[in-house]
Design an enzyme around this catalytic site. Structure first.
Site, PDB file in Angstrom:
ATOM      1  N   ARG A  44       4.137 -11.184   1.981  1.00  0.00           N
ATOM      2  CA  ARG A  44       5.270 -12.108   1.718  1.00  0.00           C
ATOM      3  C   ARG A  44       5.251 -13.415   2.492  1.00  0.00           C
ATOM      4  O   ARG A  44       6.178 -14.217   2.340  1.00  0.00           O
ATOM      5  CB  ARG A  44       6.631 -11.420   1.977  1.00  0.00           C
ATOM      6  CG  ARG A  44       6.863 -10.151   1.186  1.00  0.00           C
ATOM      7  CD  ARG A  44       6.858 -10.380  -0.295  1.00  0.00           C
ATOM      8  NE  ARG A  44       7.270  -9.170  -1.023  1.00  0.00           N
ATOM      9  CZ  ARG A  44       6.746  -8.794  -2.176  1.00  0.00           C
ATOM     10  NH1 ARG A  44       5.783  -9.510  -2.746  1.00  0.00           N
ATOM     11  NH2 ARG A  44       7.157  -7.703  -2.778  1.00  0.00           N
ATOM     12  N   HIS A 214      -3.206  -0.242  -9.180  1.00  0.00           N
ATOM     13  CA  HIS A 214      -2.144   0.754  -9.417  1.00  0.00           C
ATOM     14  C   HIS A 214      -2.135   1.399 -10.805  1.00  0.00           C
ATOM     15  O   HIS A 214      -1.191   1.209 -11.585  1.00  0.00           O
ATOM     16  CB  HIS A 214      -0.756   0.178  -9.109  1.00  0.00           C
ATOM     17  CG  HIS A 214      -0.492  -1.234  -9.564  1.00  0.00           C
ATOM     18  ND1 HIS A 214      -0.688  -1.652 -10.853  1.00  0.00           N
ATOM     19  CD2 HIS A 214      -0.026  -2.311  -8.892  1.00  0.00           C
ATOM     20  CE1 HIS A 214      -0.353  -2.926 -10.950  1.00  0.00           C
ATOM     21  NE2 HIS A 214       0.038  -3.343  -9.770  1.00  0.00           N
ATOM     22  N   ASN A 260       6.746  -1.583 -10.358  1.00  0.00           N
ATOM     23  CA  ASN A 260       5.907  -2.035 -11.469  1.00  0.00           C
ATOM     24  C   ASN A 260       4.436  -1.795 -11.131  1.00  0.00           C
ATOM     25  O   ASN A 260       3.959  -2.364 -10.160  1.00  0.00           O
ATOM     26  CB  ASN A 260       6.150  -3.528 -11.715  1.00  0.00           C
ATOM     27  CG  ASN A 260       5.448  -4.002 -12.965  1.00  0.00           C
ATOM     28  OD1 ASN A 260       5.001  -3.199 -13.778  1.00  0.00           O
ATOM     29  ND2 ASN A 260       5.313  -5.305 -13.105  1.00  0.00           N
ATOM     30  N   ASP A 287       0.203  -0.742  -2.478  1.00  0.00           N
ATOM     31  CA  ASP A 287       1.093  -1.684  -3.162  1.00  0.00           C
ATOM     32  C   ASP A 287       2.400  -1.860  -2.371  1.00  0.00           C
ATOM     33  O   ASP A 287       3.487  -1.976  -2.948  1.00  0.00           O
ATOM     34  CB  ASP A 287       1.378  -1.259  -4.609  1.00  0.00           C
ATOM     35  CG  ASP A 287       1.976  -2.397  -5.445  1.00  0.00           C
ATOM     36  OD1 ASP A 287       2.064  -3.532  -4.944  1.00  0.00           O
ATOM     37  OD2 ASP A 287       2.354  -2.131  -6.602  1.00  0.00           O
ATOM     38  N   PRO A 305      11.088  -5.208  -8.585  1.00  0.00           N
ATOM     39  CA  PRO A 305      10.302  -3.980  -8.513  1.00  0.00           C
ATOM     40  C   PRO A 305       9.467  -3.938  -7.234  1.00  0.00           C
ATOM     41  O   PRO A 305       8.991  -4.977  -6.778  1.00  0.00           O
ATOM     42  CB  PRO A 305       9.397  -4.081  -9.750  1.00  0.00           C
ATOM     43  CG  PRO A 305       9.216  -5.555  -9.960  1.00  0.00           C
ATOM     44  CD  PRO A 305      10.486  -6.219  -9.472  1.00  0.00           C
TER      45      PRO A 305
HETATM   46  O1  DOR Z   1       6.310  -3.238  -7.971  1.00  0.00           O
HETATM   47  C1  DOR Z   1       5.640  -4.239  -7.818  1.00  0.00           C
HETATM   48  N1  DOR Z   1       5.931  -5.136  -6.852  1.00  0.00           N
HETATM   49  N2  DOR Z   1       4.593  -4.453  -8.615  1.00  0.00           N
HETATM   50  C2  DOR Z   1       3.901  -5.608  -8.600  1.00  0.00           C
HETATM   51  O2  DOR Z   1       2.978  -5.738  -9.362  1.00  0.00           O
HETATM   52  C3  DOR Z   1       4.287  -6.715  -7.694  1.00  0.00           C
HETATM   53  C4  DOR Z   1       5.016  -6.183  -6.532  1.00  0.00           C
HETATM   54  C5  DOR Z   1       5.734  -7.248  -5.753  1.00  0.00           C
HETATM   55  O3  DOR Z   1       5.141  -8.286  -5.445  1.00  0.00           O
HETATM   56  O4  DOR Z   1       6.888  -7.021  -5.376  1.00  0.00           O
HETATM   57 ZN    ZN Z   2       0.761  -5.098  -9.434  1.00  0.00          ZN
END
Ligand code: DOR
Ligand code: ZN
EC number: 3.5.2.3
Length: 409
Positions: A44, A214, A260, A287, A305
């Site tokens: 981030r 993933h 996601n 992830d 997500p």
């Molecule tokens: O759940 C997810 N979060 N899937 C992704 O592909 C991106 C990620 C995010 O950057 O928060």
């Molecule tokens: Zn992803």
């Protein structure tokens, strides 16, 4: 001289950043694994330092037994230039808790329209070898082909977030009975599988390396198994949450379970475990996706997500796959290091190798407390759950980054 006592290998002696001796007379119950390598971490920074920073994410990683993480490119600004990847790489060096290897974006601004400066990122101080628009799919097949052709020249790899966007518009959770009952728009398995089918064909055609992020469905596992049988250069990862959790978690509308790709069915979970066991899936990657309280603790449809993963990954993998230490070392260290080209990581713990080591105590029971995690965010799906086994210590080139379960800095 540092000595790690009482592991299943024996007492491990470290000097000048390397393993110099292993004394089998000192065998004990602690588990020594090669320092874990995460192929898929969201740190981030730059842009959302309220959710995570390179330093806080690196600390979470060290506490999870990691000595290296690959930082995804969906920051703000996007890591699509040599300048941004070098910035992330430098912040990682300053934090000095794990090696932070930036991933570069495939397309400018993750917009899927124009190839980013892949060569400049590869030639930068960050030496980028993995490129991904993760969070977004490179959905244009012509652009995907060109990206594969480009990275082939320096043995790079395209890590695809497989999601045909035309099939997931407005999607909130796995498509199926549960989504129908909850009144949430479905994210169908075919949206993932259609892209994987297309991209393994493209990778085979170009002769370039493709990595699938993933993987979440049984059909995806079948497609990857088929692609590998053709000899195409395809690798794949699964997350700890897709190995454990199912779509049923959505029934309380708690957005901590929104991710996601979405949590799928029990049959998918079993196929993912089988794919990992038979070598179809190469890697367990977290992830790790930290999100601020405002972005996560809201109505399901508005929540971002993603889930935290770094501090709980190993315990979840042991819980779902069993204490298969040699396989776990492969899935969580050797294979991701090989795919990412991280030569200083992934080697078995042997005399002469860099002392990147995670010490796991399989007997410790602990309850996940979101407020006690090192991550700046709290969106762990395991809050309140009792886990078995915890990282006791982590060594990065012989220097402890974690001791007695606490970060040293
Ligand atoms: O759940 C997810 N979060 N899937 C992704 O592909 C991106 C990620 C995010 O950057 O928060
Ligand atoms: Zn992803």
């Amino acid at each position: 001289m540092t000595v790690i006592s009482g592991t299943q290998l024996g007492d491990i002696h470290i000097e000048d950043g390397r393993v110099v001796a292993i004394d089998e007379a000192g065998k004990g119950a602690l588990v020594a694994l090669p320092g874990l390598v995460d192929l898929h971490t969201h740190l981030r920074e730059p842009g959302r330092e309220d959710a995570e920073t390179v330093e806080s994410g690196s600390r979470a990683a060290a506490l999870g037994g990691y000595t290296a993480v690959c930082a995804m490119a969906n920051t703000s600004p996007v890591a699509d230039t040599a300048g941004v990847v070098e910035q992330v790489w430098r912040l990682g060096r300053e934090a000095a808790l794990v090696d932070v290897q930036p991933i570069g974006a495939v397309t400018v601004g993750l917009a899927g329209e124009q190839l980013a400066e892949l060569g400049a990122m590869a030639d930068s101080a960050a030496r980028v070898r993995v490129f991904s628009d993760d969070g977004h799919c490179v959905s244009d097949p012509r652009l995907m082909r060109r990206a594969l052709e480009y990275v082939k020249a320096f043995d790079g790899v395209i890590a695809q977030h497989a999601e045909e966007p035309r099939l997931t518009t407005g999607a909130q959770m796995n498509e199926g009975e549960v989504a129908a009952r909850l009144g949430l728009t479905g994210w169908p398995a075919v949206a993932e599988e259609a892209i994987i089918a297309r991209d393994v064909l493209l990778a085979g055609h170009v002769g370039a390396r493709l990595h699938i992020c993933h993987v979440s469905t049984a059909g995806s596992v079948e497609l990857i198994r088929w692609a590998k049988s053709k000899g195409w250069r395809v690798t794949a990862e699964v997350t700890p949450h897709h190995l454990l959790l199912t779509e049923d978690r959505a029934t309380q509308y708690d957005p901590v379970f929104k991710v996601n790709p979405p949590l799928r069915t029990e049959a998918d979970v079993l196929a993912l475990r089988a794919g990992l066991l038979d070598g179809t899936i190469d890697v367990v990657a977290t992830d790790h996706a930290p999100h601020s309280v405002e972005d996560k603790e809201c109505e399901w449809a508005y929540a971002r997500p993603g889930m935290l993963g770094l501090e709980t990954a190993l315990a979840i993998v042991v819980q779902t796959m069993g204490p298969k230490w040699d396989r776990i070392a492969d899935w969580m260290s050797a294979a991701p290091a090989r795919i990412a080209g991280l030569t200083g990581h992934g080697a078995a713990i042997e005399v002469g190798q860099p002392a990147n080591i995670a010490i796991f105590d399989p007997s410790v029971r602990w309850t996940v407390d979101p407020t006690a995690l090192a991550s700046r965010s709290r969106n762990t799906p395991y809050a309140g759950m009792e886990l078995r086994g915890r990282i006791e210590a982590t060594y990065l080139r012989g220097e402890p980054t974690v001791l007695n379960g606490k970060a040293t800095r």
